[in-house]
Motif scaffolding. Structure first.
Motif, short mmCIF file in Angstrom:
data_model
loop_
_atom_site.label_atom_id
_atom_site.label_comp_id
_atom_site.label_asym_id
_atom_site.label_seq_id
_atom_site.Cartn_x
_atom_site.Cartn_y
_atom_site.Cartn_z
N PHE A 14 0.83 -1.21 0.00
CA PHE A 14 0.00 0.00 0.00
C PHE A 14 0.87 1.26 0.00
O PHE A 14 0.61 2.20 -0.76
N SER A 15 1.89 1.29 0.85
CA SER A 15 2.75 2.47 0.90
C SER A 15 3.50 2.67 -0.39
O SER A 15 3.73 3.81 -0.84
N ASP A 16 3.90 1.57 -1.04
CA ASP A 16 4.60 1.67 -2.32
C ASP A 16 3.68 2.23 -3.40
O ASP A 16 4.09 3.08 -4.20
N LEU A 17 2.43 1.76 -3.42
CA LEU A 17 1.47 2.28 -4.40
C LEU A 17 1.22 3.77 -4.19
O LEU A 17 1.19 4.55 -5.15
N ILE A 18 1.06 4.17 -2.94
CA ILE A 18 0.81 5.59 -2.66
C ILE A 18 2.02 6.43 -3.04
O ILE A 18 1.89 7.53 -3.59
N ALA A 19 3.24 5.91 -2.78
CA ALA A 19 4.45 6.64 -3.15
C ALA A 19 4.58 6.80 -4.66
O ALA A 19 5.17 7.79 -5.14
N ARG A 20 4.01 5.87 -5.41
CA ARG A 20 4.04 5.96 -6.88
C ARG A 20 2.88 6.77 -7.44
O ARG A 20 2.66 6.80 -8.64
N GLY A 21 2.11 7.39 -6.57
CA GLY A 21 1.00 8.23 -7.00
C GLY A 21 -0.30 7.48 -7.19
O GLY A 21 -1.27 8.05 -7.70
N ALA A 22 -0.36 6.22 -6.78
CA ALA A 22 -1.57 5.42 -6.93
C ALA A 22 -2.28 5.35 -5.59
O ALA A 22 -2.37 4.28 -4.97
N ALA A 23 -2.78 6.48 -5.12
CA ALA A 23 -3.48 6.56 -3.85
C ALA A 23 -4.96 6.21 -4.04
O ALA A 23 -5.46 6.20 -5.18
N PRO A 24 -5.68 5.95 -2.97
CA PRO A 24 -7.11 5.61 -3.11
C PRO A 24 -7.92 6.67 -3.83
O PRO A 24 -8.88 6.34 -4.54
N GLN A 25 -7.57 7.94 -3.68
CA GLN A 25 -8.35 9.01 -4.30
C GLN A 25 -7.94 9.27 -5.75
O GLN A 25 -8.53 10.13 -6.40
N SER A 26 -6.97 8.52 -6.26
CA SER A 26 -6.49 8.78 -7.63
C SER A 26 -7.49 8.36 -8.68
O SER A 26 -7.56 8.95 -9.76
N GLY A 85 -7.89 -3.67 1.59
CA GLY A 85 -7.73 -3.12 2.93
C GLY A 85 -8.70 -3.71 3.94
O GLY A 85 -8.36 -3.90 5.11
N CYS A 86 -9.91 -4.01 3.50
CA CYS A 86 -10.89 -4.63 4.40
C CYS A 86 -10.41 -6.01 4.83
O CYS A 86 -10.53 -6.39 6.00
N HIS A 87 -9.85 -6.75 3.89
CA HIS A 87 -9.30 -8.06 4.25
C HIS A 87 -8.12 -7.89 5.21
O HIS A 87 -8.00 -8.64 6.20
N GLY A 88 -7.25 -6.93 4.95
CA GLY A 88 -6.13 -6.69 5.85
C GLY A 88 -6.58 -6.31 7.25
O GLY A 88 -5.97 -6.71 8.25
N LEU A 89 -7.66 -5.53 7.33
CA LEU A 89 -8.20 -5.17 8.64
C LEU A 89 -8.68 -6.40 9.39
O LEU A 89 -8.48 -6.52 10.61
N HIS A 90 -9.30 -7.33 8.67
CA HIS A 90 -9.74 -8.58 9.31
C HIS A 90 -8.54 -9.38 9.82
O HIS A 90 -8.60 -9.99 10.89
N VAL A 91 -7.45 -9.39 9.05
CA VAL A 91 -6.25 -10.10 9.50
C VAL A 91 -5.70 -9.46 10.77
O VAL A 91 -5.31 -10.16 11.72
N ALA A 92 -5.68 -8.12 10.82
CA ALA A 92 -5.21 -7.43 12.02
C ALA A 92 -6.07 -7.77 13.23
O ALA A 92 -5.56 -8.02 14.33
N VAL A 93 -7.39 -7.80 13.04
CA VAL A 93 -8.29 -8.19 14.13
C VAL A 93 -8.01 -9.62 14.56
O VAL A 93 -8.01 -9.95 15.76
N GLY A 94 -7.77 -10.50 13.59
CA GLY A 94 -7.46 -11.89 13.91
C GLY A 94 -6.19 -12.02 14.73
O GLY A 94 -6.11 -12.86 15.64
#
Length: 210
Positions: free
Chosen positions: A125-137, A149-158
């Motif tokens: 995610f940080s690499d994509l944002i650094a390359r200008g591919a942010a969620p709002q792009s 990101g929703c899946h990643g959030l579930h992993v963090a909760v797990g």
């Protein structure tokens, strides 16, 4: 005697296959209830998949998945999460046989693999944002970040859940509510693996092919 016969006649017959020993065990009830939760979670992920499918080509003139996704890193993430599912199964088997050392070994390895998966995803995610591919792009990237990101959030909760379960086993041992919570965690973690296989296939493999 006649009164006893009348009571037997008036008593409703038990339905076929009904148990006469009382309600189902708490472990069965807890597992069934958690399956209902997982189904609601699958409905949510289905909506995110549908949104991504609609917006996959809405790149607003920017790069698409074929230019952004790096298969090597995603393949490593997939291998880590699938391996964590295997070690989670070993952890559950150890809990069922009351082998505390084997349980902690499986829990530690499962936690480490899940944390490594999450770290790689955050780096992506940080690499994509650094390359200008942010969620709002673009709408495509908004849908991508929402789904993955929703899946990643579930992993963090797990991971937090697994750490809490390790503490509960240390304090209370196995049995009762701890066993039921371990069952629910195992179902949750395996469901995350299934969702990730769908994400890997639908988003990354098909996205690069497109």
């Amino acid at each position: 005697m006649n009164m006893a016969v009348e009571i037997d006649v008036l008593r409703p017959a038990a339905p076929a296959g009904a148990s006469e020993t009382g309600p189902a065990p708490k472990r069965t009830v807890a597992g069934f209830g958690f399956w209902i939760y997982l189904l609601s979670d699958i409905v949510m992920f289905s909506a995110l998949f549908a949104t991504y499918a609609v917006l996959a080509h809405a790149t607003a003139g920017g790069p698409g998945g074929d230019m952004l996704f790096r298969q090597g890193g995603v393949a490593l993430e997939t291998a880590l999460l699938l391996a964590s599912s295997y070690t989670c199964g070993l952890m559950s088997m150890a809990a069922n046989s009351r082998r505390r050392t084997a349980f902690y070994l499986g829990a530690i390895v499962t936690f480490a693999l899940g944390a490594a998966f999450l770290a790689l995803e955050l780096r992506e995610f940080s690499d994509l944002i650094a390359r200008g591919a942010a969620p709002q792009s673009s709408a495509f990237l908004s849908a991508f970040f929402a789904l993955v990101g929703c899946h990643g959030l579930h992993v963090a909760v797990g991971l937090v859940w697994l750490a809490v379960m390790g503490a509960q086993v240390a304090l209370r041992g196995f049995g009762g509510a701890v066993d039921r919570r371990l069952l629910c965690f195992s179902l949750f973690w395996h469901a995350l693996d299934i969702v990730w296989v769908a994400v890997f296939t639908f988003v990354y493999l098909m996205g690069v092919r497109t």
